[in-house]
Design a protein around this motif. Sequence first.
Motif, short mmCIF file in Angstrom:
data_model
loop_
_atom_site.label_atom_id
_atom_site.label_comp_id
_atom_site.label_asym_id
_atom_site.label_seq_id
_atom_site.Cartn_x
_atom_site.Cartn_y
_atom_site.Cartn_z
N ARG A 1 0.82 -1.20 0.00
CA ARG A 1 0.00 0.00 0.00
C ARG A 1 0.86 1.26 0.00
N VAL A 2 2.16 1.10 -0.07
CA VAL A 2 3.08 2.22 -0.21
C VAL A 2 4.11 1.84 -1.26
N PRO A 3 4.77 2.83 -1.89
CA PRO A 3 5.73 2.53 -2.97
C PRO A 3 7.08 2.05 -2.45
N VAL A 4 7.05 1.01 -1.62
CA VAL A 4 8.25 0.32 -1.16
C VAL A 4 8.06 -1.14 -1.51
N ALA A 5 9.08 -1.77 -2.06
CA ALA A 5 8.96 -3.16 -2.49
C ALA A 5 8.55 -4.05 -1.32
N ALA A 6 7.73 -5.05 -1.61
CA ALA A 6 7.36 -6.01 -0.57
C ALA A 6 8.59 -6.75 -0.06
N GLU A 7 9.49 -7.12 -0.97
CA GLU A 7 10.75 -7.75 -0.63
C GLU A 7 11.82 -7.26 -1.59
N TYR A 8 13.02 -7.04 -1.09
CA TYR A 8 14.15 -6.72 -1.96
C TYR A 8 14.99 -7.96 -2.22
N THR A 9 15.10 -8.85 -1.25
CA THR A 9 15.67 -10.18 -1.47
C THR A 9 14.59 -11.17 -1.07
N ASP A 10 14.57 -11.57 0.19
CA ASP A 10 13.46 -12.33 0.74
C ASP A 10 13.29 -11.89 2.17
N TRP A 11 12.07 -11.97 2.69
CA TRP A 11 11.79 -11.36 3.99
C TRP A 11 12.56 -12.00 5.12
N ARG A 12 12.90 -13.29 5.02
CA ARG A 12 13.68 -13.91 6.09
C ARG A 12 15.09 -13.32 6.16
N SER A 13 15.73 -13.19 5.02
CA SER A 13 17.07 -12.58 5.00
C SER A 13 17.02 -11.15 5.49
N GLU A 14 15.96 -10.45 5.14
CA GLU A 14 15.84 -9.05 5.57
C GLU A 14 15.62 -8.96 7.08
N GLN A 15 14.86 -9.90 7.66
CA GLN A 15 14.75 -9.94 9.12
C GLN A 15 16.11 -10.24 9.77
N HIS A 16 16.84 -11.19 9.19
CA HIS A 16 18.15 -11.53 9.75
C HIS A 16 19.10 -10.32 9.74
N ALA A 17 18.93 -9.42 8.77
CA ALA A 17 19.87 -8.30 8.63
C ALA A 17 19.88 -7.40 9.85
N TRP A 18 18.71 -7.13 10.43
CA TRP A 18 18.73 -6.22 11.59
C TRP A 18 19.21 -6.92 12.86
N ARG A 19 19.31 -8.23 12.84
CA ARG A 19 19.87 -8.95 13.98
C ARG A 19 21.37 -9.21 13.81
N ASP A 20 21.81 -9.49 12.56
CA ASP A 20 23.16 -9.98 12.34
C ASP A 20 24.09 -9.00 11.65
N PHE B 1 29.48 -3.85 4.23
CA PHE B 1 28.88 -4.04 5.55
C PHE B 1 27.65 -4.93 5.53
N SER B 2 27.44 -5.64 4.44
CA SER B 2 26.29 -6.54 4.33
C SER B 2 24.98 -5.82 4.63
N ILE B 3 24.81 -4.64 4.02
CA ILE B 3 23.58 -3.88 4.19
C ILE B 3 22.49 -4.50 3.33
N HIS B 4 21.39 -4.84 3.94
CA HIS B 4 20.23 -5.36 3.22
C HIS B 4 19.13 -4.31 3.20
N ARG B 5 18.58 -4.04 2.04
CA ARG B 5 17.36 -3.24 1.98
C ARG B 5 16.20 -4.09 2.48
N VAL B 6 15.37 -3.50 3.31
CA VAL B 6 14.26 -4.24 3.93
C VAL B 6 12.95 -3.77 3.30
N GLY B 7 12.17 -4.71 2.81
CA GLY B 7 10.90 -4.39 2.19
C GLY B 7 9.75 -4.34 3.20
N ALA B 8 8.57 -4.09 2.66
CA ALA B 8 7.41 -3.88 3.52
C ALA B 8 7.02 -5.12 4.30
N ARG B 9 7.25 -6.32 3.75
CA ARG B 9 6.83 -7.53 4.46
C ARG B 9 7.66 -7.72 5.73
N ALA B 10 8.97 -7.63 5.62
CA ALA B 10 9.81 -7.80 6.80
C ALA B 10 9.63 -6.63 7.77
#
Length: 459
Positions: free
Chosen positions: A32-51, A234-243
């Motif tokens: 519902r906003v112009p941000v991709a639902a996923e840039y890679t996959d939502w699991r990897s994107e969740q892992h990014a803010w932890r790891d 720095f292994s920066i992952h873009r995080v989409g709307a789903r994650a």
Amino acid sequence: MADETLQHAIDRAGGPVALLRDLPNAPDTIARVPVAAEYTDWRSEQHAWRDACAFLDQSHHMVDLFVSGPDAVRLLSSVGVNSFVTFAPNTAKQLVVCNPDGQYIGDVIVFHLPDGTLDLVGREIIMDWVQFNAEAGSYDVTIVRDENTRRRKSGPPMFYRYEVQGPLAQEVMARLLGRAPDLRFFQMGQIELAGHTVNVLRHGMAGQPGYELFGPWVDGDEVRDLILSLADEFSIHRVGARAYSTANLESGWVPSPLPAVFDGDDLRAFREWLGTKTIGVDALGSIGGSFFSPNIADYYLTPFDLGYEKIIAFDHEFVGREALERLAEQPKRTKVTLVWHPDDVLAAVGLDFGEGLPARTISMPKARYALYQQDVVLAAGRPVGISMDCGYIANGHALVSLATLDAECSEIGREVTIVWGESPISAKPHIEQHRQVSIRATVAPAPYGAFARGEYRAR
């Protein structure tokens, strides 16, 4: 109808519960906003803010309400349960507001900008409440409102707003600036990136350390591209709307309890105002879940139910103060995380492959299907609380929900039962015919993440 007042909509529907249960509005978690639902996959994107490090674009889904003038702080102090005694430029704070009965309306983040302007960032209903009180009271303030992207009539947002979050966030900022900004939690400063002045706030999402960066929209692309130029290093992952929609499950913040504004003569003027001066009834979310009552007040929560007791300050007069003083002396519920039993979740999903009605779909990673989700929680067969926002945390390999439970049932490790699915089923078009099922859950702390409960909260 966009020009219909809230009071008229309630009258037309035959009451607030009838209105909210059947609203066709789905929760605004993805697409519902112009941000991709996923840039890679939502699991990897969740892992990014932890790891590692996560980059999130928050420019589009929230409203900015800019309040300036001699009475700006006095206005917020009059509606907020927080103390504003030490609130100064280049700091931020969470503003929590309630109705005259001490029931929760909403919360937003307030940025005290260097020029003295207060920038409130969050959901529409809180902005409506602050704006209404500004117009109804004797306040010398000027208000400028920038709607979120899906409601803005034309043009881009006034500000871009980016998050750089995770264990490597400080290293990313140090690489960009030569050293990480020397800021305490919820303290702001100004830095130079890509030749532009950028406001930076020290805070965290999903219980992890990080920074929020914002500035004029026209500068946003260059600032974003500079940060993402370090993605490989720095292994920066873009995080989409789903994650992104699940980040609050780790930090323990409940994003959308039902605002307590739908009944009561003392709030009628607000309901009659809402829709004539603002975006109106179309912005409301729907009620969903297994909890059902014909009385809308049974859906309301208090700041105590949501874990805000530590920020309530009785050092000033504010809407709902007397009621909160009384509530402070009464038994309260406790905010917890419920970890859903995997076998019961799998059994509910398995009903899709058998005869008869299935269970209500458990979507991944966000399972909530109404903005105001309320599912009954049972202990020994009796109701002991409400389960609200729910979804899957890849970092914990768990489906969880944020809940508020009677204090005697909130001890860590206790087993409770969540009733999943509606009865009677509402007329929301995205709700399929289904059966209610029982899902066991174990009480865990909120925040769920150990880092969030320890170092992050200590700051």
